[in-house]
Enzyme design. Sequence first.
Site, PDB file in Angstrom:
ATOM      1  N   ASN A  75       0.835  -1.195   0.000  1.00 61.08           N
ATOM      2  CA  ASN A  75       0.000   0.000   0.000  1.00 61.08           C
ATOM      3  C   ASN A  75       0.865   1.239   0.000  1.00 61.08           C
ATOM      4  O   ASN A  75       1.983   1.223   0.509  1.00 61.08           O
ATOM      5  CB  ASN A  75      -0.953   0.009   1.211  1.00 61.08           C
ATOM      6  CG  ASN A  75      -0.272  -0.477   2.470  1.00 61.08           C
ATOM      7  OD1 ASN A  75       0.600   0.196   3.009  1.00 61.08           O
ATOM      8  ND2 ASN A  75      -0.630  -1.660   2.947  1.00 61.08           N
ATOM      9  N   ASP A  89      23.899   6.038  -2.121  1.00 58.21           N
ATOM     10  CA  ASP A  89      23.209   7.174  -2.737  1.00 58.21           C
ATOM     11  C   ASP A  89      21.901   7.478  -2.021  1.00 58.21           C
ATOM     12  O   ASP A  89      21.394   8.597  -2.092  1.00 58.21           O
ATOM     13  CB  ASP A  89      22.892   6.872  -4.213  1.00 58.21           C
ATOM     14  CG  ASP A  89      24.114   7.071  -5.111  1.00 58.21           C
ATOM     15  OD1 ASP A  89      25.047   7.785  -4.709  1.00 58.21           O
ATOM     16  OD2 ASP A  89      24.113   6.508  -6.220  1.00 58.21           O
ATOM     17  N   TYR A 114      24.931  16.605  -6.779  1.00 54.99           N
ATOM     18  CA  TYR A 114      24.492  15.607  -7.760  1.00 54.99           C
ATOM     19  C   TYR A 114      23.164  16.038  -8.375  1.00 54.99           C
ATOM     20  O   TYR A 114      22.297  16.544  -7.674  1.00 54.99           O
ATOM     21  CB  TYR A 114      24.352  14.257  -7.060  1.00 54.99           C
ATOM     22  CG  TYR A 114      23.887  13.135  -7.930  1.00 54.99           C
ATOM     23  CD1 TYR A 114      24.793  12.334  -8.611  1.00 54.99           C
ATOM     24  CD2 TYR A 114      22.529  12.871  -8.074  1.00 54.99           C
ATOM     25  CE1 TYR A 114      24.371  11.286  -9.402  1.00 54.99           C
ATOM     26  CE2 TYR A 114      22.099  11.826  -8.862  1.00 54.99           C
ATOM     27  CZ  TYR A 114      23.018  11.044  -9.536  1.00 54.99           C
ATOM     28  OH  TYR A 114      22.588  10.016 -10.318  1.00 54.99           O
ATOM     29  N   HIS A 170       5.637  -6.253   0.513  1.00 59.14           N
ATOM     30  CA  HIS A 170       6.260  -7.485   1.000  1.00 59.14           C
ATOM     31  C   HIS A 170       7.217  -7.976  -0.089  1.00 59.14           C
ATOM     32  O   HIS A 170       7.273  -9.169  -0.368  1.00 59.14           O
ATOM     33  CB  HIS A 170       5.206  -8.547   1.309  1.00 59.14           C
ATOM     34  CG  HIS A 170       4.341  -8.205   2.488  1.00 59.14           C
ATOM     35  ND1 HIS A 170       3.420  -9.076   3.005  1.00 59.14           N
ATOM     36  CD2 HIS A 170       4.267  -7.097   3.259  1.00 59.14           C
ATOM     37  CE1 HIS A 170       2.795  -8.504   4.044  1.00 59.14           C
ATOM     38  NE2 HIS A 170       3.291  -7.307   4.204  1.00 59.14           N
ATOM     39  N   HIS A 206       4.474   0.641   1.501  1.00 56.19           N
ATOM     40  CA  HIS A 206       4.762  -0.618   2.191  1.00 56.19           C
ATOM     41  C   HIS A 206       4.550  -1.765   1.220  1.00 56.19           C
ATOM     42  O   HIS A 206       3.549  -1.795   0.506  1.00 56.19           O
ATOM     43  CB  HIS A 206       3.825  -0.763   3.396  1.00 56.19           C
ATOM     44  CG  HIS A 206       3.856  -2.123   4.010  1.00 56.19           C
ATOM     45  ND1 HIS A 206       5.023  -2.725   4.417  1.00 56.19           N
ATOM     46  CD2 HIS A 206       2.869  -3.014   4.282  1.00 56.19           C
ATOM     47  CE1 HIS A 206       4.749  -3.928   4.922  1.00 56.19           C
ATOM     48  NE2 HIS A 206       3.452  -4.125   4.838  1.00 56.19           N
ATOM     49  N   HIS A 261       8.355  -9.025   8.976  1.00 54.81           N
ATOM     50  CA  HIS A 261       7.230  -8.504   8.214  1.00 54.81           C
ATOM     51  C   HIS A 261       7.689  -8.052   6.821  1.00 54.81           C
ATOM     52  O   HIS A 261       7.571  -8.821   5.877  1.00 54.81           O
ATOM     53  CB  HIS A 261       6.563  -7.385   9.030  1.00 54.81           C
ATOM     54  CG  HIS A 261       5.330  -6.822   8.414  1.00 54.81           C
ATOM     55  ND1 HIS A 261       4.467  -5.999   9.084  1.00 54.81           N
ATOM     56  CD2 HIS A 261       4.815  -6.953   7.165  1.00 54.81           C
ATOM     57  CE1 HIS A 261       3.467  -5.665   8.290  1.00 54.81           C
ATOM     58  NE2 HIS A 261       3.666  -6.227   7.124  1.00 54.81           N
TER      59      HIS A 261
HETATM   60 ZN   LIG Z   1       2.497  -5.866   5.418  1.00 57.21          ZN
END
Ligand SMILES: [Zn+2]
Length: 233
Positions: free
Chosen positions: A29, A120, A227, A97, A95, A169
């Site tokens: 998400n 970087d 940069y 996985h 977020h 997680h």
């Molecule tokens: Zn999660």
Amino acid sequence: MLLQKLREEVLEANLELVRRNLVLYTFGNASGISREDGLVVIKPSGVPYEQMKPEHLVVTDLTGKIVEGTLRPSSDLPTHLLLYNEFSEIGGVAHTHSEYATAWAQARKPIPCFGTTHADYFHGPVPVTSELTDEEIAGEYEKNTGHAIVRSLRQTNPSASPGVLVANHGPFAWGEDASAAAHHAVILEALARMAYFTLGINAAVQPAASALRDKHYLRKHGKDAYYGQKKNQ
Ligand SMILES: [Zn+2]
């Protein structure tokens, strides 16, 4: 409809995670915040990405109260809100996985800085949070996940570490807006993958020299950064 532009940006950030293969089914998400309005736009829970439209996104205030939207927000909303409340400089959170970053998170190992791609973006290793206690898991789990992230950044600041690994997680990343947060989630997965291969080639490898790490981080982020192109040109 409120915040049309932010809705489009957040949808785009969510789709970027899918395009870069960081997301299985509906895991993952991204959100963005309008600091001016004190409102957050986040992906709805469990809606397939192919069908997601700007109007499906959910608008909440910084306490999680739904201001606009008929769908339920992502269940990770309290983690996003905690990060927005703690770090005033961030404008987006992502977020996933994603496989390699999640493998490091499950191994509960920070990702060492082995080279300049990492340096970087991260000024030091990618931190891993401590494990949540049984009480934290049984209580306000998603909010406590946010607290664990904040604790893991005690040694640094959220700009010097635009992401962390939540133990057992997966990764959370952030940036100045939703697009930067998604970008950092993509980079974090690439760093995790490269570090895994680096250790496979040489299990005794040490992190890159701190002079090199500082050079690469500070030329992009320090007060004397040079940069890329100057802003406002
Ligand atoms: Zn999660």
